[in-house]
Motif scaffolding. Sequence first.
Motif, short mmCIF file in Angstrom:
data_model
loop_
_atom_site.label_atom_id
_atom_site.label_comp_id
_atom_site.label_asym_id
_atom_site.label_seq_id
_atom_site.Cartn_x
_atom_site.Cartn_y
_atom_site.Cartn_z
N LEU A 305 0.97 -1.13 0.00
CA LEU A 305 0.07 0.01 0.04
C LEU A 305 0.91 1.13 -0.11
CD1 LEU A 305 -2.83 -1.02 2.66
CD2 LEU A 305 -2.65 -1.38 0.10
N GLY A 306 0.94 2.12 -1.10
CA GLY A 306 1.62 3.15 -1.10
C GLY A 306 2.94 2.66 -1.81
N CYS A 307 2.75 2.03 -2.88
CA CYS A 307 3.88 1.22 -3.54
C CYS A 307 4.73 1.89 -4.19
CB CYS A 307 3.48 -0.03 -4.48
SG CYS A 307 2.87 0.84 -5.95
N GLY A 308 4.45 3.38 -4.41
CA GLY A 308 5.56 4.27 -5.16
C GLY A 308 5.89 3.68 -6.54
N GLN A 309 7.19 3.57 -6.88
CA GLN A 309 7.91 3.29 -7.79
C GLN A 309 8.21 1.67 -7.85
OE1 GLN A 309 11.18 5.58 -8.81
NE2 GLN A 309 10.20 7.62 -8.30
N GLY A 310 7.39 0.98 -7.18
CA GLY A 310 7.56 -0.50 -7.31
C GLY A 310 8.73 -1.24 -6.63
N ALA A 375 -0.61 -6.95 4.53
CA ALA A 375 -0.40 -5.44 3.78
C ALA A 375 0.80 -4.67 4.44
CB ALA A 375 -1.52 -4.72 4.16
N VAL A 376 1.51 -4.05 3.40
CA VAL A 376 2.76 -3.39 4.06
C VAL A 376 2.47 -1.77 3.68
CG1 VAL A 376 4.90 -3.05 3.44
CG2 VAL A 376 4.17 -5.22 3.10
N LEU A 377 2.68 -0.98 4.60
CA LEU A 377 2.78 0.42 4.56
C LEU A 377 4.20 0.80 4.89
CD1 LEU A 377 -0.57 1.06 6.49
CD2 LEU A 377 -0.22 1.81 4.20
N SER A 378 5.02 0.92 3.78
CA SER A 378 6.33 1.20 4.21
C SER A 378 6.66 2.53 3.69
CB SER A 378 7.28 0.38 3.18
OG SER A 378 8.58 0.67 3.21
N GLU A 379 7.08 3.61 4.76
CA GLU A 379 7.38 4.80 4.72
C GLU A 379 6.20 5.63 3.96
OE1 GLU A 379 10.85 5.58 6.16
OE2 GLU A 379 9.87 3.78 6.74
N VAL A 380 5.00 5.33 4.70
CA VAL A 380 3.88 5.87 3.89
C VAL A 380 3.13 6.73 5.01
CG1 VAL A 380 1.44 5.53 3.24
CG2 VAL A 380 3.07 3.71 2.23
N ILE A 381 3.00 6.46 5.99
CA ILE A 381 1.85 7.23 7.07
C ILE A 381 2.49 8.75 7.18
CG2 ILE A 381 1.07 5.39 8.12
CD1 ILE A 381 3.02 5.88 10.51
N GLU A 382 3.99 8.85 7.17
CA GLU A 382 4.30 10.39 7.67
C GLU A 382 4.26 11.07 6.31
OE1 GLU A 382 7.97 7.73 5.87
OE2 GLU A 382 6.24 7.44 7.36
N THR A 408 6.24 0.79 8.52
CA THR A 408 7.49 1.34 8.78
C THR A 408 7.49 2.81 8.70
OG1 THR A 408 8.51 1.38 6.63
CG2 THR A 408 8.71 -0.64 7.85
N THR A 409 8.25 3.50 9.67
CA THR A 409 8.38 4.94 9.35
C THR A 409 9.71 5.44 10.09
OG1 THR A 409 6.98 7.04 9.86
CG2 THR A 409 7.12 5.42 11.85
N PRO A 410 10.04 6.73 9.77
CA PRO A 410 11.30 7.09 10.35
C PRO A 410 11.33 7.28 11.91
CG PRO A 410 10.74 8.36 8.22
CD PRO A 410 9.41 7.74 8.59
N ASN A 411 12.30 7.21 12.47
CA ASN A 411 12.28 7.77 13.92
C ASN A 411 12.94 8.84 13.95
OD1 ASN A 411 13.09 7.69 16.87
ND2 ASN A 411 14.82 6.25 16.55
N VAL A 412 12.32 9.76 14.45
CA VAL A 412 12.75 11.08 14.23
C VAL A 412 14.14 11.56 15.11
CG1 VAL A 412 11.23 12.10 15.91
CG2 VAL A 412 12.29 13.81 14.48
N GLU A 413 14.04 10.46 16.43
CA GLU A 413 15.27 10.68 17.27
C GLU A 413 16.76 10.32 16.53
OE1 GLU A 413 14.18 8.88 21.22
OE2 GLU A 413 12.68 8.00 19.86
N TYR A 414 16.46 9.45 15.72
CA TYR A 414 17.58 9.01 14.91
C TYR A 414 18.33 10.22 13.99
CZ TYR A 414 21.06 5.83 12.75
OH TYR A 414 22.44 5.41 12.05
N ASN A 415 17.57 11.30 13.70
CA ASN A 415 17.96 12.58 12.75
C ASN A 415 19.32 13.02 13.20
OD1 ASN A 415 15.63 11.58 11.23
ND2 ASN A 415 14.49 13.52 11.61
#
Length: 487
Positions: A305-310, A375-382, A408-415
């Motif tokens: 879900l939110g596959c982008g460029q595949g 279902a996979v939501l990889s780097e989508v919700i943000e 999956t989503t970024p961990n802002v603490e790691y920035n």
Amino acid sequence: MFLTITTTGTPERPATDLGYLLHKHPDKAQAFSTSYGTAHVLYPEAEAQRCTAALLLEVDAVALVRRGKGKGRGGAPDAALAQYVNDRPYAASSLLAVALSSVFSSAMKGVCNARPELPGQARPLRVEVPALPARGGPDLVRKLFEPLGWTVTAEPVPLDTEFPDWGDSRYVSLVLESDALTLAEALRHLYVLLPVLDDAKHYWVAPDEVDKLLRVGEGWLPAHPEQRLITSRYLSRRWSLTRQATERLELVRLAETDDSEVEEIDNAVEAETETEEKPTPLAVQRREAIVTALRQSKAARVLDLGCGQGQLVQTLLKDPAFTEIVGVDVSMRALTIASRRLKLDRMGERQASRVQLLQGSLAYTDVRLKGYDAAVLSEVIEHLDLPRLPALEYAVFGSARPKTVLVTTPNVEYNVRWESLPAGHVRHGDHRFEWTRSEFRAWAEAVAERHGYGVGFEPVGPDDPEVGPPTQMAVFTLTTPKEAKAA
């Protein structure tokens, strides 16, 4: 923004040799376009006895704001007024330093094809900068320039001549004089020390600035008594870059003391070879973690879900365990690129039967998405505005209800560990938010409770003991009706 360089001469060595050194003819006024305005070079005087070259930089303040996009001086998002009321068009700063290196690049390198004997000759030099921001005052100006062979006159500029009780501003009127330096050395000193005194840069400091500093500081920076301060300020106080530069400068100093080459000193670690493995990109680590989790869930029919460029669809197709893979995205352009990446038009019939690309919005329920194992939501919700998250939540967990959901989503603490990421910036310009580990955990646990799922969390990428992993992943598992009721 104004700077002049003056030299004196004799009939045998006329002052107008300055024109050869700067590669700018004394009889011409020239203009050069820069990223933030126009630089003018002219000669107020050009005689055999005395010659002065002037650099006038007209700064386009609007262009500076637009190109900076929040980076550098006056660009903080909470300093809107500073974008319009500031000293950038008038006071010498990194803008002037960049103009020096651009307009006088050959002179700074000590190159003069027409008169190759000139660059190596020391000559009387007088440099004047009428308005120089100096965080540290005249004393610091002298500490920086005097060890390099300059006679320094740094007069504080009063805040207002009509009100002397207000005291001095942070600006000085600077005059530097020397008979023992070449023009190339003088320009390199100015290039480094102007932004150091201003203690700011108008552009983001990337790791390649370390190489630039060592190259321009060759011959004078390793032994400078204020080396640490210069290095720290030039690199915008980025501790990792400062440490790297300091270590390399120490090697240079030791090599000079021992009358040897740096390579001979720095022999504790063998040189890298082409056979050494390169770090695995985070995007690859993320896909590997997703595939591993899908295998553990024994999923065969998977939604991306939110596959982008595949990219993930392409990875899943390589594993025969996944018998049906459906990529969904709202962007037709992304789906077109994904189709080309997967070579759907040339794919064999058996392989093509395993994959499908659908256009759809995750903010709406879609009967086509029901009945899948995972279902996979990889780097989508943000990429969604926070008020739209409940709609996505219901469409995936309430309507489609796959047995397993990976988010999956970024961990802002790691920035803080990304050296190339400006402080306070998100990783991608389209990110609407980035969550801490506790924020992500709270959201995921609430979603799981509302929709009858259990949830666990896994790190993706190196798990830093202080700030956690760069990517965080939640693994949702649909509970049985009995388990859901108990929960």
